[in-house]
Enzyme design. Structure first.
Site, PDB file in Angstrom:
ATOM      1  N   GLU A 187      47.749  37.442  47.336  1.00 51.10           N
ATOM      2  CA  GLU A 187      46.734  37.139  46.329  1.00 51.10           C
ATOM      3  C   GLU A 187      47.068  35.792  45.690  1.00 51.10           C
ATOM      4  O   GLU A 187      48.127  35.630  45.082  1.00 51.10           O
ATOM      5  CB  GLU A 187      46.718  38.244  45.261  1.00 51.10           C
ATOM      6  CG  GLU A 187      45.601  38.067  44.270  1.00 51.10           C
ATOM      7  CD  GLU A 187      45.513  39.206  43.250  1.00 51.10           C
ATOM      8  OE1 GLU A 187      46.551  39.573  42.679  1.00 51.10           O
ATOM      9  OE2 GLU A 187      44.391  39.708  43.033  1.00 51.10           O
ATOM     10  N   GLY A 208      46.389  44.047  36.165  1.00 53.86           N
ATOM     11  CA  GLY A 208      47.179  42.843  36.415  1.00 53.86           C
ATOM     12  C   GLY A 208      47.722  42.862  37.825  1.00 53.86           C
ATOM     13  O   GLY A 208      47.119  43.461  38.722  1.00 53.86           O
ATOM     14  N   LYS A 237      47.835  45.614  24.369  1.00 56.76           N
ATOM     15  CA  LYS A 237      48.542  44.331  24.434  1.00 56.76           C
ATOM     16  C   LYS A 237      47.764  43.402  25.362  1.00 56.76           C
ATOM     17  O   LYS A 237      47.710  43.622  26.574  1.00 56.76           O
ATOM     18  CB  LYS A 237      49.954  44.502  24.996  1.00 56.76           C
ATOM     19  CG  LYS A 237      50.759  43.213  24.840  1.00 56.76           C
ATOM     20  CD  LYS A 237      51.825  43.020  25.903  1.00 56.76           C
ATOM     21  CE  LYS A 237      51.422  42.155  27.054  1.00 56.76           C
ATOM     22  NZ  LYS A 237      51.150  40.753  26.775  1.00 56.76           N
ATOM     23  N   CYS A 259      40.100  39.767  40.317  1.00 59.67           N
ATOM     24  CA  CYS A 259      40.808  40.677  41.237  1.00 59.67           C
ATOM     25  C   CYS A 259      39.968  41.028  42.458  1.00 59.67           C
ATOM     26  O   CYS A 259      40.495  41.188  43.545  1.00 59.67           O
ATOM     27  CB  CYS A 259      41.264  41.924  40.497  1.00 59.67           C
ATOM     28  SG  CYS A 259      39.960  42.719  39.573  1.00 59.67           S
ATOM     29  N   GLU A 302      44.800  49.026  37.629  1.00 60.25           N
ATOM     30  CA  GLU A 302      43.853  48.197  38.392  1.00 60.25           C
ATOM     31  C   GLU A 302      44.630  46.957  38.784  1.00 60.25           C
ATOM     32  O   GLU A 302      44.971  46.131  37.933  1.00 60.25           O
ATOM     33  CB  GLU A 302      42.654  47.781  37.520  1.00 60.25           C
ATOM     34  CG  GLU A 302      41.844  48.931  36.989  1.00 60.25           C
ATOM     35  CD  GLU A 302      41.028  49.627  38.049  1.00 60.25           C
ATOM     36  OE1 GLU A 302      40.896  49.100  39.174  1.00 60.25           O
ATOM     37  OE2 GLU A 302      40.531  50.726  37.759  1.00 60.25           O
ATOM     38  N   GLY A 313      52.272  46.218  38.001  1.00 61.25           N
ATOM     39  CA  GLY A 313      51.741  47.590  38.034  1.00 61.25           C
ATOM     40  C   GLY A 313      52.801  48.580  38.505  1.00 61.25           C
ATOM     41  O   GLY A 313      52.951  49.675  37.944  1.00 61.25           O
ATOM     42  N   GLU A 341      52.733  43.777  41.376  1.00 60.84           N
ATOM     43  CA  GLU A 341      54.167  43.810  41.066  1.00 60.84           C
ATOM     44  C   GLU A 341      54.417  44.423  39.676  1.00 60.84           C
ATOM     45  O   GLU A 341      55.246  45.335  39.522  1.00 60.84           O
ATOM     46  CB  GLU A 341      54.664  42.366  41.100  1.00 60.84           C
ATOM     47  CG  GLU A 341      56.141  42.210  41.054  1.00 60.84           C
ATOM     48  CD  GLU A 341      56.528  40.729  40.925  1.00 60.84           C
ATOM     49  OE1 GLU A 341      55.641  39.850  41.001  1.00 60.84           O
ATOM     50  OE2 GLU A 341      57.724  40.490  40.717  1.00 60.84           O
TER      51      GLU A 341
HETATM   52  P1  NDP Z   1      50.792  40.037  35.178  1.00 61.52           P
HETATM   53  O1  NDP Z   1      50.544  41.196  36.022  1.00 61.52           O
HETATM   54  O2  NDP Z   1      52.170  39.534  34.997  1.00 61.52           O
HETATM   55  O3  NDP Z   1      50.189  40.245  33.694  1.00 61.52           O
HETATM   56  C1  NDP Z   1      49.226  41.177  33.323  1.00 61.52           C
HETATM   57  C2  NDP Z   1      49.568  41.761  31.967  1.00 61.52           C
HETATM   58  O4  NDP Z   1      50.804  42.474  32.056  1.00 61.52           O
HETATM   59  C3  NDP Z   1      49.773  40.734  30.863  1.00 61.52           C
HETATM   60  O5  NDP Z   1      49.347  41.269  29.638  1.00 61.52           O
HETATM   61  C4  NDP Z   1      51.281  40.581  30.857  1.00 61.52           C
HETATM   62  O6  NDP Z   1      51.805  40.082  29.644  1.00 61.52           O
HETATM   63  C5  NDP Z   1      51.732  41.990  31.093  1.00 61.52           C
HETATM   64  N1  NDP Z   1      53.077  42.109  31.628  1.00 61.52           N
HETATM   65  C6  NDP Z   1      53.797  41.209  32.323  1.00 61.52           C
HETATM   66  N2  NDP Z   1      55.011  41.710  32.646  1.00 61.52           N
HETATM   67  C7  NDP Z   1      55.055  42.965  32.148  1.00 61.52           C
HETATM   68  C8  NDP Z   1      56.031  43.992  32.162  1.00 61.52           C
HETATM   69  N3  NDP Z   1      57.208  43.836  32.751  1.00 61.52           N
HETATM   70  N4  NDP Z   1      55.754  45.165  31.548  1.00 61.52           N
HETATM   71  C9  NDP Z   1      54.556  45.354  30.952  1.00 61.52           C
HETATM   72  N5  NDP Z   1      53.596  44.405  30.890  1.00 61.52           N
HETATM   73  C10 NDP Z   1      53.829  43.228  31.496  1.00 61.52           C
HETATM   74  O7  NDP Z   1      49.906  38.865  35.717  1.00 61.52           O
HETATM   75  P2  NDP Z   1      50.175  37.298  35.549  1.00 61.52           P
HETATM   76  O8  NDP Z   1      49.481  36.885  34.350  1.00 61.52           O
HETATM   77  O9  NDP Z   1      51.603  36.937  35.597  1.00 61.52           O
HETATM   78  O10 NDP Z   1      49.505  36.750  36.855  1.00 61.52           O
HETATM   79  C11 NDP Z   1      50.264  36.760  38.065  1.00 61.52           C
HETATM   80  C12 NDP Z   1      49.403  37.176  39.203  1.00 61.52           C
HETATM   81  O11 NDP Z   1      48.928  38.486  38.972  1.00 61.52           O
HETATM   82  C13 NDP Z   1      48.146  36.352  39.385  1.00 61.52           C
HETATM   83  O12 NDP Z   1      48.387  35.185  40.073  1.00 61.52           O
HETATM   84  C14 NDP Z   1      47.296  37.326  40.139  1.00 61.52           C
HETATM   85  O13 NDP Z   1      47.647  37.281  41.499  1.00 61.52           O
HETATM   86  C15 NDP Z   1      47.678  38.661  39.574  1.00 61.52           C
HETATM   87  N6  NDP Z   1      46.720  39.114  38.553  1.00 61.52           N
HETATM   88  C16 NDP Z   1      45.837  40.077  38.900  1.00 61.52           C
HETATM   89  C17 NDP Z   1      44.896  40.482  37.985  1.00 61.52           C
HETATM   90  C18 NDP Z   1      43.899  41.525  38.303  1.00 61.52           C
HETATM   91  O14 NDP Z   1      42.886  41.630  37.620  1.00 61.52           O
HETATM   92  N7  NDP Z   1      44.125  42.355  39.292  1.00 61.52           N
HETATM   93  C19 NDP Z   1      44.795  39.889  36.656  1.00 61.52           C
HETATM   94  C20 NDP Z   1      45.808  38.917  36.373  1.00 61.52           C
HETATM   95  C21 NDP Z   1      46.724  38.548  37.317  1.00 61.52           C
HETATM   96  P3  NDP Z   1      52.047  38.495  29.452  1.00 61.52           P
HETATM   97  O15 NDP Z   1      50.731  37.872  29.489  1.00 61.52           O
HETATM   98  O16 NDP Z   1      52.694  38.431  28.142  1.00 61.52           O
HETATM   99  O17 NDP Z   1      52.930  38.068  30.606  1.00 61.52           O
END
Ligand code: NDP
Length: 503
Positions: free
Chosen positions: A391, A235, A182, A291, A257, A240, A238
């Site tokens: 972050e 991602g 996804k 990240c 990650e 994670g 939170e």
């Molecule tokens: P998220 O952690 O929300 O999103 C990452 C992925 O998880 C997306 O595919 C998202 O889907 C999916 N997702 C969201 N909620 C759920 C859930 N409850 N269960 C399963 N999957 C889920 O990151 P955001 O895009 O909201 O970004 C928010 C913050 O996260 C950023 O500002 C940054 O600080 C951090 N981040 C860190 C990353 C890293 O590489 N470590 C990468 C991206 C963000 P969908 O897109 O549909 O919401």
């Protein structure tokens, strides 16, 4: 009909609900395409297909060399489509064309090529020491057999859509698993292009599945699905943590990650020009939406003022503009929501510390419609400040003054995260000493951001669980089975039986 459909069981398909959603170009705010909006029922379809391909299909039974041939073709086709993939990546997710060509598509292709090589060359058996029931008795041979885990659910973020998809798909399928991926909702297009390439390559149906739709439904359905054996996620910390909870009732294997707040420690003997450019590269690459970004510069007091002014001067020269122009240094942030997050943190930073560069949404003819933000530097930051602890995922650098290496290491380690870090120094032995005391998964000396398919990447503390890339990243998609081979078929020769049989 949607412009982009999901990919399930070897076919492109609408959502069962018939719903779709729009995706936008962050440089202009214009709509690019409609994408099929999946739900739980689509995850069920994809997991069933992946389950069938794993339980009954040829993929997990094929030799590493047979799988490698298809995984390699995937890498080669990605490379051949570099222009179209790079342009689509920029239009859907921002960044710049320079980054998309040099970092995104090349890395994505390289990961498939490397894991093809691993599938061919990494042995799937390994000898263990002989097993001896008692000291002095002859040992019995034992060995390990590595096998694919099963159906892998994979959830990727929006910051590097192609690269993150390759980090998930390539090791999993190379090791013989089947996957349901996804992508992030706002940047799903290139993952669907990868599905198109997988379709052209001709993987057996159900090996690669891509379900698009919201994290709250599609992501949660994948992470909790009883038919999924492993979940890999990149991602926020939170989400994670939420994935771990969702995976717990069925005790799935989990790789995470997560976030980071990486520190770059600068010693007073450093080449100032190197440190200034290097820290800006560490922070402002892809607008800090990375990240492992080095968002805290921890600088020795003897060079602090000089370095702050040199970095401010250089950050002011970064050219924001049309992301498809090769001369542009910084493109837009990914979305209005991310822009608002950055604006909120910058307002907090203005109260906590001293703004020395940037600090506003960028304006000008080419910028007004998009989500552009100026490279921003705060000096005199206290490591306890919100902007040093949380972050931001934007172009914001916090500079912290320290008196010596000991304080620098303490400040660097004072974080809930432990993903990456850097040391900038002319004294390599001293830099190594500092690096070895930092509690993070990756540290660069006089560099930043270099992640390769041969090098494991994982986080300490709340930055993650497990490793991706390298041989560790391949083994992370395998189960390890110990096989004990006793060739002696005489029951009287089995001393162990006497533990329950007294006669
Ligand atoms: P998220 O952690 O929300 O999103 C990452 C992925 O998880 C997306 O595919 C998202 O889907 C999916 N997702 C969201 N909620 C759920 C859930 N409850 N269960 C399963 N999957 C889920 O990151 P955001 O895009 O909201 O970004 C928010 C913050 O996260 C950023 O500002 C940054 O600080 C951090 N981040 C860190 C990353 C890293 O590489 N470590 C990468 C991206 C963000 P969908 O897109 O549909 O919401």
């Amino acid at each position: 009909m949607s412009d982009y459909q999901m990919y399930i069981d070897g076919a492109f398909t609408e959502a069962e609900s018939g719903d779709s959603y729009a995706t936008y170009n962050p440089a202009t705010g214009e709509k690019i395409a409609d994408i099929a909006k999946g739900g739980r029922e689509d995850v069920d379809r994809a997991v069933s297909a992946a389950r069938k391909a794993f339980d009954e299909g040829p993929w997990p039974k094929m030799s590493g060399a047979e799988r490698a041939a298809l995984v390699r073709q995937m890498g080669e086709k990605i490379q051949q489509k570099i222009n179209e993939l790079a342009e689509l990546e920029v239009k859907d997710g921002g960044g710049t064309i320079r980054k998309a060509m040099m970092a995104d598509v090349n890395t994505c292709a390289g990961v498939f090529l490397k894991y093809a090589e691993y599938a061919e060359s990494i042995p799937d058996t390994e000898d263990l020491p002989d097993f001896s029931v008692m000291p002095g008795l002859p040992g019995v041979p034992n060995y390990l057999k590595y096998e694919p885990i099963g159906v892998c659910g994979q959830i990727t973020p929006w910051n590097f859509p192609l690269v993150m998809a390759s980090w998930k798909i390539a090791p999993a399928i190379a090791a013989g698993n089947t996957i349901v991926l996804k992508p992030a909702s706002i940047t799903s297009l290139t993952a669907l292009e990868l599905a198109r390439i997988a379709d052209e390559v001709g993987f057996p149906p159900g090996v690669v599945n891509v379900v698009t739709g919201p994290g709250g439904t599609v992501g949660e359905a994948i992470a909790s699905h009883p038919g999924v054996d492993k979940v890999a996620f990149t991602g926020s910390t939170e989400v994670g943590a939420r994935i771990m909870q969702l995976a717990a009732p069925t005790v799935k294997k989990v790789t995470l990650e997560l976030g980071g707040k990486s520190a770059g420690i600068v010693t007073e003997d450093v080449n100032l020009e190197l440190a200034a450019k290097g820290i800006l590269w560490g922070t402002f690459f892809h607008n800090g939406q990375v990240c492992e970004s080095g968002t805290r510069a921890v600088v020795n007091e003897k060079i602090y003022d000089d370095l702050v002014s040199l970095m401010s001067e250089k950050a002011g020269t970064l050219k924001l503009g049309d992301p498809l122009d090769f001369a542009t240094d910084e493109g837009p942030l990914v979305s209005q929501a991310q822009l608002e997050t950055v604006e909120r943190y910058v307002e907090i930073g203005k109260k906590e510390a001293k703004l020395v560069c940037g600090g506003s949404r960028a304006s000008g003819d080419a910028l007004d419609q998009g989500y552009f933000f100026e490279p921003t530097i705060f000096a005199d930051v206290d490591n306890g400040d919100k902007i040093a602890q949380e972050e931001i995922f934007g172009p914001v650098l916090s500079v912290i003054k320290v008196k010596d290496d000991e304080e620098a290491v303490a400040v660097a380690n004072d974080s809930m995260y432990g993903l990456a870090g850097a040391v900038w120094s002319n004294d390599i032995e001293r830099a190594k000493g500092i690096a070895e005391r930092m509690r993070t998964g990756t540290i660069w000396i006089n560099e930043h951001h270099l992640l390769g398919p041969e090098h494991p990447f994982g986080g300490y503390k709340q930055s993650g669980v497990g490793y991706e890339m390298g041989v560790d990243g391949y083994r992370a998609y395998q189960a390890k089975k110990r096989i004990h081979v006793d060739a002696n078929t005489d029951p009287n020769a089995h001393f162990t039986f006497s533990l329950i049989f007294s006669q």
